[in-house]
Design an enzyme around this catalytic site. Structure first.
Site, PDB file in Angstrom:
ATOM      1  N   GLY A   1       0.660  -1.307  -0.109  1.00 56.85           N
ATOM      2  CA  GLY A   1       0.474   0.086  -0.305  1.00 56.85           C
ATOM      3  C   GLY A   1       0.765   1.277  -0.035  1.00 56.85           C
TER       4      GLY A   1
ATOM      5  N   GLU B   1       3.750   3.489   6.108  1.00 55.97           N
ATOM      6  CA  GLU B   1       2.218   3.641   5.999  1.00 55.97           C
ATOM      7  C   GLU B   1       1.394   3.717   4.921  1.00 55.97           C
ATOM      8  OE1 GLU B   1       0.426   0.404   6.394  1.00 55.97           O
ATOM      9  OE2 GLU B   1       0.091   0.296   9.050  1.00 55.97           O
ATOM     10  N   ASP B   2       1.144   3.518   4.012  1.00 53.81           N
ATOM     11  CA  ASP B   2      -0.205   3.850   3.423  1.00 53.81           C
ATOM     12  C   ASP B   2      -1.841   5.203   4.550  1.00 53.81           C
ATOM     13  OD1 ASP B   2      -1.134   1.012   3.746  1.00 53.81           O
ATOM     14  OD2 ASP B   2      -2.010   0.764   1.934  1.00 53.81           O
TER      15      ASP B   2
ATOM     16  N   ASP C   1      -5.713   2.196  10.091  1.00 49.04           N
ATOM     17  CA  ASP C   1      -7.675   2.227  10.395  1.00 49.04           C
ATOM     18  C   ASP C   1      -7.557   1.435  11.826  1.00 49.04           C
ATOM     19  OD1 ASP C   1     -10.225   1.643   9.976  1.00 49.04           O
ATOM     20  OD2 ASP C   1     -10.176   0.360   8.152  1.00 49.04           O
TER      21      ASP C   1
ATOM     22  N   LYS D   1      -7.664   7.192   9.959  1.00 45.26           N
ATOM     23  CA  LYS D   1      -8.555   6.518   9.851  1.00 45.26           C
ATOM     24  C   LYS D   1      -9.217   6.259  10.962  1.00 45.26           C
ATOM     25  CE  LYS D   1     -10.592   3.231   6.278  1.00 45.26           C
ATOM     26  NZ  LYS D   1     -10.776   2.442   5.604  1.00 45.26           N
TER      27      LYS D   1
ATOM     28  N   PHE E   1     -13.733   2.672   2.811  1.00 44.91           N
ATOM     29  CA  PHE E   1     -13.978   2.260   1.851  1.00 44.91           C
ATOM     30  C   PHE E   1     -12.457   2.890   0.687  1.00 44.91           C
ATOM     31  CE2 PHE E   1     -11.306  -1.218   0.126  1.00 44.91           C
ATOM     32  CZ  PHE E   1     -10.560  -2.011   0.282  1.00 44.91           C
TER      33      PHE E   1
ATOM     34  N   ASP F   1      -5.635  -1.074  -2.501  1.00 43.69           N
ATOM     35  CA  ASP F   1      -6.045  -1.400  -3.524  1.00 43.69           C
ATOM     36  C   ASP F   1      -7.265  -1.714  -2.880  1.00 43.69           C
ATOM     37  OD1 ASP F   1      -5.479  -3.099  -1.694  1.00 43.69           O
ATOM     38  OD2 ASP F   1      -6.281  -4.926  -2.631  1.00 43.69           O
TER      39      ASP F   1
ATOM     40  N   ARG G   1      -3.951   0.446  -7.527  1.00 43.96           N
ATOM     41  CA  ARG G   1      -3.240   0.734  -6.806  1.00 43.96           C
ATOM     42  C   ARG G   1      -2.486   1.854  -7.559  1.00 43.96           C
ATOM     43  NH1 ARG G   1      -1.625  -2.219  -2.197  1.00 43.96           N
ATOM     44  NH2 ARG G   1      -2.698  -4.627  -2.565  1.00 43.96           N
TER      45      ARG G   1
HETATM   46  P1  IMP Z   1      -4.893  -1.617  10.222  1.00 42.52           P
HETATM   47  O1  IMP Z   1      -4.672  -2.706  10.262  1.00 42.52           O
HETATM   48  O2  IMP Z   1      -6.666  -2.262  10.507  1.00 42.52           O
HETATM   49  O3  IMP Z   1      -4.760  -0.814  10.320  1.00 42.52           O
HETATM   50  O4  IMP Z   1      -4.260  -1.818   8.485  1.00 42.52           O
HETATM   51  C1  IMP Z   1      -4.342  -1.282   8.056  1.00 42.52           C
HETATM   52  C2  IMP Z   1      -3.874  -1.819   6.326  1.00 42.52           C
HETATM   53  O5  IMP Z   1      -5.370  -2.345   5.834  1.00 42.52           O
HETATM   54  C3  IMP Z   1      -3.580  -0.610   5.376  1.00 42.52           C
HETATM   55  O6  IMP Z   1      -2.012  -0.734   5.122  1.00 42.52           O
HETATM   56  C4  IMP Z   1      -4.149  -1.379   4.118  1.00 42.52           C
HETATM   57  O7  IMP Z   1      -3.421  -1.899   2.950  1.00 42.52           O
HETATM   58  C5  IMP Z   1      -5.739  -1.625   4.606  1.00 42.52           C
HETATM   59  N1  IMP Z   1      -6.324  -1.187   4.845  1.00 42.52           N
HETATM   60  C6  IMP Z   1      -6.467   0.100   5.736  1.00 42.52           C
HETATM   61  N2  IMP Z   1      -8.369   0.741   5.587  1.00 42.52           N
HETATM   62  C7  IMP Z   1      -7.958   0.465   4.302  1.00 42.52           C
HETATM   63  C8  IMP Z   1      -8.465   1.413   2.339  1.00 42.52           C
HETATM   64  O8  IMP Z   1      -9.874   2.390   2.525  1.00 42.52           O
HETATM   65  N3  IMP Z   1      -8.518   1.036   1.795  1.00 42.52           N
HETATM   66  C9  IMP Z   1      -7.805   0.055   1.447  1.00 42.52           C
HETATM   67  N4  IMP Z   1      -7.023  -0.553   1.902  1.00 42.52           N
HETATM   68  C10 IMP Z   1      -7.217  -0.465   3.729  1.00 42.52           C
END
Ligand code: IMP
Length: 185
Positions: free
Chosen positions: A48, A105-106, A109, A137, A158, A165, A171
């Site tokens: 990402g 990180e991208d 969440d 987020k 999302f 992606d 992407r």
């Molecule tokens: P977390 O562990 O829930 O914080 O997830 C982080 C990862 O989930 C990110 O690095 C993304 O790869 C993926 N992710 C989280 N939100 C989104 C989204 O809205 N679209 C696509 N990928 C996401």
């Protein structure tokens, strides 16, 4: 799973290419100021963060940076199993011990990916460890994580594009938009 680039799945643009570029420039300025000349090991979280890490490096072209990548499972492709199950798919090539590690990180969440990576890297005794995310987020946090550098606050949706992606598609979009039919988590 195969990448489907069905443009009909794309919804409202949330961040334009110009807005992203402005956020990246601002983050680069903050990083340059805070590290004040200390060399950085920038660790991009694939896949990402590929575009973000590249653009951030380019904005820091006058700064001493080494780059490495780490790959973890992500729910975006259904590779994450039970909640909290983050897996390392590819480790660093570089030993982070004694380095100023900046994790890139991208999007954060639930925060589980970042929590896992920070714990993993901290155990390897870096000189310092900070996290930088293009987007935060903050609506569904499951882990208490601190993000040192945040580019933009994302809506509770999302998102795809600029590295993010849906089933490996989108992407390569230069902007970030909502998916018109959000996937179930
Ligand atoms: P977390 O562990 O829930 O914080 O997830 C982080 C990862 O989930 C990110 O690095 C993304 O790869 C993926 N992710 C989280 N939100 C989104 C989204 O809205 N679209 C696509 N990928 C996401």
């Amino acid at each position: 799973m195969e990448a489907t680039a069905d443009q009909g799945l794309l919804g409202e643009v949330v961040f334009s290419a110009d807005e992203i570029a402005a956020a990246v420039r601002r983050l680069a300025d903050e990083i340059r100021r805070d590290y004040s000349g200390e060399p950085i090991l920038l660790v991009g979280v694939l896949k990402g963060a590929i575009l973000f890490a590249s653009d951030l490096m380019r904005q820091l072209s006058d700064y001493p940076i080494a780059i490495d990548f780490i790959v973890v499972s992500s729910y975006g492709t259904g590779r994450r199993g039970a909640k909290g199950d983050v897996r390392l798919l590819k480790d660093l090539d570089t030993n982070p011990a004694g380095r100023n590690v900046l994790l890139v990180e991208d999007i954060v969440d639930e925060g589980l990916t970042l929590e896992y990576l920070l714990n993993n890297l901290q155990s390897r005794e870096p000189r310092s460890l900070r996290a930088c995310a293009l987007m935060d987020k903050p609506f569904h946090r499951a882990a208490k994580v601190h993000v040192d550098y945040v580019g933009m606050t994302a809506p509770d949706a999302f998102l795809v594009g600029y590295g993010l992606d849906y089933q490996e598609a989108f992407r390569n979009l230069p902007y970030i938009c909502k998916l018109s039919c959000p996937p179930n988590r």
